[in-house]
Design a protein around this motif. Structure first.
Motif, PDB file in Angstrom:
ATOM      1  N   ALA A 106      18.784  36.037  30.905  1.00  0.00           N
ATOM      2  CA  ALA A 106      16.708  35.981  31.343  1.00  0.00           C
ATOM      3  C   ALA A 106      16.537  36.530  31.953  1.00  0.00           C
ATOM      4  CB  ALA A 106      16.317  34.832  30.261  1.00  0.00           C
ATOM      5  N   TRP A 107      16.667  38.258  32.154  1.00  0.00           N
ATOM      6  CA  TRP A 107      16.878  39.209  33.318  1.00  0.00           C
ATOM      7  C   TRP A 107      15.477  40.078  33.278  1.00  0.00           C
ATOM      8  CZ3 TRP A 107      14.657  44.226  33.092  1.00  0.00           C
ATOM      9  CH2 TRP A 107      14.419  44.729  30.567  1.00  0.00           C
ATOM     10  N   VAL A 108      13.930  39.721  32.678  1.00  0.00           N
ATOM     11  CA  VAL A 108      12.887  39.942  32.981  1.00  0.00           C
ATOM     12  C   VAL A 108      12.061  39.577  34.302  1.00  0.00           C
ATOM     13  CG1 VAL A 108      11.298  40.928  31.562  1.00  0.00           C
ATOM     14  CG2 VAL A 108      12.591  41.184  30.618  1.00  0.00           C
ATOM     15  N   LYS A 196       2.980  44.909  30.068  1.00  0.00           N
ATOM     16  CA  LYS A 196       3.651  44.481  28.404  1.00  0.00           C
ATOM     17  C   LYS A 196       4.421  43.077  28.797  1.00  0.00           C
ATOM     18  CE  LYS A 196       3.505  48.672  26.752  1.00  0.00           C
ATOM     19  NZ  LYS A 196       5.320  49.369  26.494  1.00  0.00           N
ATOM     20  N   VAL A 197       4.780  42.739  30.254  1.00  0.00           N
ATOM     21  CA  VAL A 197       5.679  41.472  29.322  1.00  0.00           C
ATOM     22  C   VAL A 197       4.453  40.296  30.255  1.00  0.00           C
ATOM     23  CG1 VAL A 197       7.360  42.882  30.353  1.00  0.00           C
ATOM     24  CG2 VAL A 197       6.477  41.599  32.372  1.00  0.00           C
ATOM     25  N   GLN A 198       5.055  39.033  30.184  1.00  0.00           N
ATOM     26  CA  GLN A 198       4.466  37.572  30.399  1.00  0.00           C
ATOM     27  C   GLN A 198       4.833  37.367  31.765  1.00  0.00           C
ATOM     28  OE1 GLN A 198       7.049  38.091  28.185  1.00  0.00           O
ATOM     29  NE2 GLN A 198       5.484  37.242  26.135  1.00  0.00           N
ATOM     30  N   THR A 203      -3.873  39.153  30.934  1.00  0.00           N
ATOM     31  CA  THR A 203      -3.449  39.465  29.414  1.00  0.00           C
ATOM     32  C   THR A 203      -2.755  40.204  29.126  1.00  0.00           C
ATOM     33  OG1 THR A 203      -5.261  38.175  29.841  1.00  0.00           O
ATOM     34  CG2 THR A 203      -3.731  38.986  27.156  1.00  0.00           C
ATOM     35  N   ARG A 204      -1.870  40.285  28.940  1.00  0.00           N
ATOM     36  CA  ARG A 204      -0.590  41.712  27.972  1.00  0.00           C
ATOM     37  C   ARG A 204      -1.732  42.387  27.504  1.00  0.00           C
ATOM     38  NH1 ARG A 204       4.433  39.730  24.571  1.00  0.00           N
ATOM     39  NH2 ARG A 204       5.544  41.492  25.007  1.00  0.00           N
ATOM     40  N   ASP A 205      -1.244  43.526  27.734  1.00  0.00           N
ATOM     41  CA  ASP A 205      -2.320  44.452  26.639  1.00  0.00           C
ATOM     42  C   ASP A 205      -1.439  45.703  26.677  1.00  0.00           C
ATOM     43  OD1 ASP A 205      -3.685  45.876  25.253  1.00  0.00           O
ATOM     44  OD2 ASP A 205      -5.378  45.850  26.607  1.00  0.00           O
ATOM     45  N   PRO A 206      -0.884  46.323  26.132  1.00  0.00           N
ATOM     46  CA  PRO A 206       0.233  47.544  25.612  1.00  0.00           C
ATOM     47  C   PRO A 206      -1.407  48.498  25.511  1.00  0.00           C
ATOM     48  CG  PRO A 206       0.401  46.384  23.872  1.00  0.00           C
ATOM     49  CD  PRO A 206      -0.448  45.411  24.713  1.00  0.00           C
TER      50      PRO A 206
END
Ligand SMILES: Cc1cc2nc3c(=O)[nH]c(=O)nc-3n(C[C@H](O)[C@H](O)[C@H](O)COP(=O)(O)OP(=O)(O)OC[C@H]3O[C@@H](n4cnc5c(N)ncnc54)[C@H](O)[C@@H]3O)c2cc1C
Ligand code: HEM
Ligand code: SF4
Lengths: 284, 339
Positions: A106-108, A196-198, A203-206
């Motif tokens: 789990a890298w992100v 884009k990520v948690q 809040t995520r919002d693309p």
């Protein structure tokens, strides 16, 4: 088998957009790094590379009596920046590319945390370099052509009378330039990608950017990241080459010796306390 | 939504009669090959023209992959055994009721007649953005449509989100983990056996797969040891409809009880994360505790610690808490057997 440069996807609106660079390019950068390293090592074995002749250094040393034994090359804040940046850069490279080459984890979260450290240290460095360091000493421009010429001559074992490096040798400065472009490229895009990520921050919002804009952002982030693989390899290679170890040590301890200063630098271009001869300026 | 064409893109179909032939084909075609078991998940992808494999390797003709047999004090189930065969098998019913109930809870009788246990365990996420064919993270892209300020994410994850918030939808997976089953995976390079728990992977590890299976690999069998045979089991599935519907949350547990004391337990919840979640903290907590309301309540609270709801799925937290409580209490799960 050909190499794909970009991978594509379809948006809900049927648009075709780029999603990533092709990870084949990682290998291109890696092998470019390996080929460069190999070519450079062979070349170093075969070519001359004279530093300033020892008699000339003796003469300069006699003339510049005020020079201290140790000459500060990197201040403590500058060194701290360098090593924090190095640690975050390596973390960023390993967290992003190990999973791509098959080491899954789990890298992100690790990646963006290191990314924030890198971005903050770059910001700090820009402010520090602008206000507290000799800002222009690291840049490259047309004024460097004579140095480039004499460096080439030296490499070929010829004339050594041309200008020697100011504070930063030309190679260092060209490298810095490449790092500025790729490092800032990766950091600026990475900061956007955090949306884009948690993360605990928002809040995520693309939808803050159009799909096509995101697609270029991912391509730029990936391309800068891949380029940094080759650049980092080259950097580490130079840092551990025997004839460059004095520079690496100066990044650890902050100083170089008087003789190293005189061997590799031009006292008229990198002025330090005592670099003016007692009783007058050295002839230019 | 993706347009359903009912006309699949052309592919080369192989129906090998032996496992070795199948593995050889998968080895030869690598990532271009699609493994087909009962086809209930596979045909979705193919008919929607979202996946366009060059080659399909259909396993139906390999006899060795079918059936349930005794293995020591446990059993071995071939991956191509249908869910109906699992549900009706006397050994499964007698020893491993939790699996019988899990398999019976899946889909509808028609689907269970055709769908296989291997396919059920290996099925892909049901996130409807993904199923619509959009290039989200799980499809190799760079966006999640299900976790945005405007997304519909009632069915999605409350745990383990890492960019993707899809969940594992299998009804049999939690039972397999509760029973400490071993998954037998074969490729042309040999065999590897993984614990059921490790068969499933989260998006942090691999965002495009729900299982550890790599191209070229086949799940050939599931071995269930006798360790939990005849234990006290609990299964419950909550879905919007009683049949033909995926779980919103489901639970499977196996418990060894001595008098009124819980000796040890394995408790697994699915459809709350991309991997079925084994609740190890809860298992440790309940071991040695009296089986009573207090233990059940505390176990429920512990189970949902760290849950992060999305915009529309906060209901999963009390739902999961209550399912864990009920599993600890045991008794009638309200699931009427149809057989
Ligand atoms: C309308 C509907 C409702 C459903 N409801 C439920 C439900 O409530 N609960 C539930 O659990 N499931 C449900 N399902 C899912 C269904 O049970 C599974 O789709 C089905 O079991 C998949 O099994 P299959 O044999 O058809 O596999 P396939 O569709 O052929 O395969 C599924 C996936 O697994 C891979 N695969 C299959 N077998 C192997 C193997 N041996 N080795 C390696 N890879 C393999 C395939 O490549 C494919 O990716 C539902 C499905 C439908 C269509
Ligand atoms: C400078 C070195 C860096 C390298 C080599 C690097 C490399 C990468 C790579 C290869 C990816 C995968 C991209 C893709 O899927 O297309 C990635 C993703 C990501 N990077 Fe970086 N990166 C760097 C810096 C940063 C920084 C400074 C940040 C943030 C502050 C950052 C944040 C992210 C995020 C959030 C993702 C995940 C995006 C997603 O999957 O949607 N990166 N990075
Ligand atoms: S939850 Fe996962 S599968 Fe669904 S849209 Fe997001 S990334 Fe895709």
């Amino acid at each position: 088998m050909g190499i794909d440069f970009l991978t594509r996807g379809i948006t809900p609106w049927g648009q075709s957009v780029f999603t990533h660079i092709s990870w084949d390019l990682l290998w291109v950068s890696f092998f470019a790094g390996v080929v460069f390293l190999a070519a450079h090592s062979v070349y170093m074995l075969l070519s001359a590379h004279s530093k300033r002749a020892s008699a000339d250094v003796d003469a300069l040393e006699a003339k510049l009596k005020g020079l201290p034994e140790k000459i500060q090359r990197h201040s403590l804040p500058a060194r701290m920046f360098h090593w924090i940046m190095a640690a975050s850069m390596l973390t960023l490279l390993f967290t992003s590319f190990l999973p791509i080459v098959g080491v899954k984890f789990a890298w992100v979260e690790w990646h963006w945390m290191a990314g924030l450290v890198l971005a903050a240290s770059i910001l700090y460095h820009i402010i520090h370099a602008t206000f507290f360091m000799d800002f222009w000493s690291i840049w490259v421009g047309p004024k460097d052509i004579p140095e480039l010429k004499s460096e080439m001559m030296r490499e070929l074992g010829g004339d050594t009378s041309g200008p020697k490096a100011a504070k930063y040798p030309l190679g260092n400065r060209l490298y810095h330039m490449a790092i500025v472009v790729t490092g800032i490229g990766a950091s600026a895009t990475g900061l956007f990608m955090m949306k884009k990520v948690q993360t605990p921050f928002f809040t995520r919002d693309p939808y803050i950017l159009a799909d096509a804009t995101w697609s270029w952002m991912y391509v730029a982030h990936g391309a800068a990241g891949v380029a940094l693989v080759g650049l980092t390899m080259a950097h580490i290679y130079f840092a551990i080459r025997p004839e460059k170890l004095w520079l690496t040590k100066s990044m650890l301890f902050g100083f170089i010796t008087r003789r190293q200063y005189l061997e590799h630098h031009d006292p008229t271009r990198w002025r330090v306390p005592g670099s003016e001869p007692v009783g007058g300026r050295p002839s230019e | 939504m993706a347009v359903i064409h009912d006309m699949m893109p052309a592919f080369e179909l192989f129906q090998p009669a032996s496992l070795d032939d199948a593995l050889g084909l998968l080895d030869r075609h690598g990532a271009d090959a699609w493994v087909m078991a009962g086809g209930l998940d596979s045909f979705d992808w193919l008919k929607d023209r979202i996946r366009k494999p060059a080659v399909v390797v259909e396993l139906g003709a390999i006899d060795g992959l079918r059936g349930v047999k005794a293995a020591g004090d446990g059993i071995e189930i071939g991956a191509m055994t249908t869910l109906t065969e699992v549900v009706t098998n006397p050994l499964v019913r007698e020893k491993f009721g939790v699996l019988f109930q899990g398999a019976e809870a899946a889909a509808s009788p028609q689907i269970r007649n055709q769908g296989t246990i291997g396919g059920n365990l290996s099925q892909d996420a049901r996130c409807w953005y993904y199923r619509a064919g959009w290039s989200c993270y799980r499809a190799g892209g760079n966006v999640c449509y299900a976790d945005t300020p405007t997304a519909v994410n009632r069915e999605h994850a409350i745990f383990g989100a890492d960019r993707c918030v899809a969940v594992n939808p299998s009804d049999t997976a939690p039972a397999m983990i509760a029973l400490d089953a071993k998954m037998v995976i074969r490729s042309s390079k040999g065999e590897r056996i993984v614990d059921a728990q490790d068969y499933f992977v989260g998006p942090g590890t691999d965002i495009t797969r729900l299982t550890t299976l790599q191209p070229g690999e086949l799940l050939t069998a599931i071995r269930i040891p006798g360790t939990w045979a005849g234990a006290e089991f609990y299964t419950e599935k909550v879905a919007d409809r009683k049949v033909w519907d995926f779980p919103l949350v489901n639970i499977a547990s196996a418990m060894k009880v001595n008098g009124s004391t819980i000796e040890r337990a394995r408790i697994v919840v699915n459809a709350v994360a991309a991997q079925p979640m084994r609740l190890e903290a809860v298992e440790q907590f309940v071991a040695g505790k009296p089986r009573n309301e207090e233990t059940a309540n505390a176990a429920g609270e512990l189970a949902v610690r760290g849950a992060v709801p999305l915009a529309h799925n906060a209901y999963k937290i009390p739902l999961m808490r209550n399912l864990v409580k009920r599993a600890i209490r045991g008794g009638d799960n309200g699931w009427a057997s149809t057989s």
